[in-house]
Scaffold this motif. Structure first.
Motif, PDB file in Angstrom:
ATOM      1  N   ARG A   1       0.852  -1.194   0.000  1.00  0.00           N
ATOM      2  CA  ARG A   1       0.000   0.000   0.000  1.00  0.00           C
ATOM      3  C   ARG A   1       0.886   1.241   0.000  1.00  0.00           C
ATOM      4  O   ARG A   1       1.899   1.291   0.706  1.00  0.00           O
TER       5      ARG A   1
ATOM      6  N   VAL B   1       1.887   4.642   1.205  1.00  0.00           N
ATOM      7  CA  VAL B   1       1.611   5.418   2.418  1.00  0.00           C
ATOM      8  C   VAL B   1       2.065   6.872   2.302  1.00  0.00           C
ATOM      9  O   VAL B   1       1.622   7.728   3.067  1.00  0.00           O
ATOM     10  N   GLU B   2       2.945   7.161   1.358  1.00  0.00           N
ATOM     11  CA  GLU B   2       3.379   8.535   1.101  1.00  0.00           C
ATOM     12  C   GLU B   2       3.832   8.612  -0.345  1.00  0.00           C
ATOM     13  O   GLU B   2       4.451   7.669  -0.854  1.00  0.00           O
ATOM     14  N   SER B   3       3.523   9.715  -1.019  1.00  0.00           N
ATOM     15  CA  SER B   3       3.876   9.807  -2.437  1.00  0.00           C
ATOM     16  C   SER B   3       4.318  11.212  -2.826  1.00  0.00           C
ATOM     17  O   SER B   3       3.672  12.202  -2.487  1.00  0.00           O
TER      18      SER B   3
ATOM     19  N   THR C   1      -1.151   7.543  -6.068  1.00  0.00           N
ATOM     20  CA  THR C   1      -1.840   8.224  -4.971  1.00  0.00           C
ATOM     21  C   THR C   1      -1.756   7.405  -3.687  1.00  0.00           C
ATOM     22  O   THR C   1      -1.738   6.169  -3.713  1.00  0.00           O
ATOM     23  N   VAL C   2      -1.726   8.106  -2.567  1.00  0.00           N
ATOM     24  CA  VAL C   2      -1.689   7.454  -1.254  1.00  0.00           C
ATOM     25  C   VAL C   2      -2.940   6.593  -1.082  1.00  0.00           C
ATOM     26  O   VAL C   2      -4.054   7.002  -1.437  1.00  0.00           O
ATOM     27  N   GLY C   3      -2.741   5.383  -0.578  1.00  0.00           N
ATOM     28  CA  GLY C   3      -3.853   4.462  -0.351  1.00  0.00           C
ATOM     29  C   GLY C   3      -4.027   3.432  -1.445  1.00  0.00           C
ATOM     30  O   GLY C   3      -4.719   2.424  -1.251  1.00  0.00           O
ATOM     31  N   ALA C   4      -3.411   3.665  -2.607  1.00  0.00           N
ATOM     32  CA  ALA C   4      -3.511   2.696  -3.707  1.00  0.00           C
ATOM     33  C   ALA C   4      -2.649   1.472  -3.402  1.00  0.00           C
ATOM     34  O   ALA C   4      -1.684   1.538  -2.637  1.00  0.00           O
ATOM     35  N   PHE C   5      -3.024   0.352  -4.009  1.00  0.00           N
ATOM     36  CA  PHE C   5      -2.290  -0.906  -3.810  1.00  0.00           C
ATOM     37  C   PHE C   5      -1.558  -1.292  -5.097  1.00  0.00           C
ATOM     38  O   PHE C   5      -2.095  -1.119  -6.194  1.00  0.00           O
TER      39      PHE C   5
ATOM     40  N   GLU D   1     -14.027  -5.470  -3.902  1.00  0.00           N
ATOM     41  CA  GLU D   1     -13.718  -5.458  -2.463  1.00  0.00           C
ATOM     42  C   GLU D   1     -13.858  -6.850  -1.846  1.00  0.00           C
ATOM     43  O   GLU D   1     -13.242  -7.154  -0.826  1.00  0.00           O
TER      44      GLU D   1
ATOM     45  N   ARG E   1      -6.785  -9.045  -1.660  1.00  0.00           N
ATOM     46  CA  ARG E   1      -5.755  -8.482  -2.551  1.00  0.00           C
ATOM     47  C   ARG E   1      -4.555  -9.417  -2.687  1.00  0.00           C
ATOM     48  O   ARG E   1      -3.761  -9.286  -3.622  1.00  0.00           O
TER      49      ARG E   1
END
Length: 329
Positions: free
Chosen positions: A71, A73-75, A81-85, A112, A116
């Motif tokens: 995931r 966590v910082e970009s 984008t933050v939160g993408a996997f 969902e 993942r």
């Protein structure tokens, strides 16, 4: 400052890997530069190839090779984008920094309801290995008979199901009665426990008296030597792995394959799935669709805790997993 845990290959494996061959270390990660992103591993994969590739590609002291779903966590990279996997190939690490190259975002259509971790198994490298191995190497056709060994593993279980979708008869073998029952549940036409049959040759002949058009080989060794004599004329053999030989201190010898290869005019081809990296999206899309439709079922052997990576890896090599072995951080 983020501290990453990493598993180091402390000592090259001699025979079967041992937990003492690994070392857990902490690494302080620097602050992000422009264009970089910080990722946190959520699931990590353990696979047979790691045993073979570790000797070829690694030095003692290197971070153990492997793939993860991570995931962001910082970009500081506008493409992520933050939160993408993503699926990354950054080895056994809890956290790592990337410039975004060689990261594969999970498809936006990922439901969902699906774990993942499947991006490391049925809808990841093992599933793609089955997909391209059957379509491009075996070139299976409807009505043919397909043999697959290590059939309850991450690759073999998908091979069998894709062959059924392709209109083939499927014979699989595995190393326990529970695994054989699982293969029947997946829709394999015939399945047997190679450890309990009195004669592998007889078991293969009984499962398909007419022989086999395609053989998807994950095991090599004695099994392959016997199975090659059961092939039909013009049969195709896709050599995906040789797990029976990875932990040998002394290489196995013969028997030799030239006579059945010539008399039956067989085609045998080794392959690595990265050959089709340019078609990865095609394969992932097809596999995800079949999973969502219930045509391809999956089972995961999930080990909890990053500290248990070596144990999960060794257990997988011993055949303790049903389906795909993954570690949840």
């Amino acid at each position: 400052m983020v501290t990453a845990k990493v598993w180091i290959l402390k000592k090259h494996f001699e025979g079967f890997p041992k937990t003492s061959d690994f070392d857990l270390k902490m690494i302080e990660l620097p602050k992000l530069k422009d264009g970089e992103l910080l990722l946190e591993s959520v699931f990590l994969s353990v696979d047979p190839y790691m045993r073979a590739y570790s000797r070829r590609d690694m030095k003692e002291g290197d971070v153990m090779i492997g793939t993860q779903v991570a995931r962001i966590v910082e970009s500081k990279n506008p493409a992520f984008t933050v939160g993408a996997f993503v699926v990354a190939d950054n080895g056994w690490r809890t956290h790592f920094i990337s410039n975004g190259k060689d990261l594969h975002l999970l498809p936006f259509t990922w439901p969902e309801s699906l774990p993942r971790s499947l991006a490391l198994g049925t809808v990841g490298m093992p599933g793609l290995t089955a997909y391209f191995g059957l379509l491009e190497v075996c070139k299976m056709k409807p009505g043919e008979t397909v043999l697959v060994n290590a059939a309850a593993g991450a690759v073999g279980s998908v091979v069998g199901q894709l062959a059924k979708i392709g209109g083939c008869k499927v014979v699989g073998c595995a190393g326990s009665d529970d695994k054989v029952a699982y293969l029947k549940k997946l829709g394999f036409d015939e399945a047997f426990n190679y450890k309990t049959v009195t004669s592998l040759e007889e078991a293969l002949r009984k499962a398909s008296p007419d022989g086999y058009d395609c053989f998807f080989d994950n095991v090599g060794g004695e099994f392959a030597s016997i199975a090659i004599n059961q092939m039909k004329k013009y049969g195709r053999i896709a050599v995906c792995g040789a797990i029976s030989q990875y932990n040998n201190s002394v290489p196995q010898k013969g028997p030799y394959i030239q006579i059945p290869m010539v008399f039956k005019e067989l085609r045998m081809e080794g392959f690595i799935v990265s050959r089709w990296n340019n078609r990865r999206e095609e394969g992932v899309k097809a596999l995800l669709k079949w999973v969502m439709e219930g045509k391809v079922k999956y089972h995961e052997q999930v080990t909890e805790g990053f500290e248990n990576m070596p144990m999960a890896f060794i257990g997988m090599l011993k055949g303790e997993n049903l389906g795909k072995a993954v570690v949840k951080v």
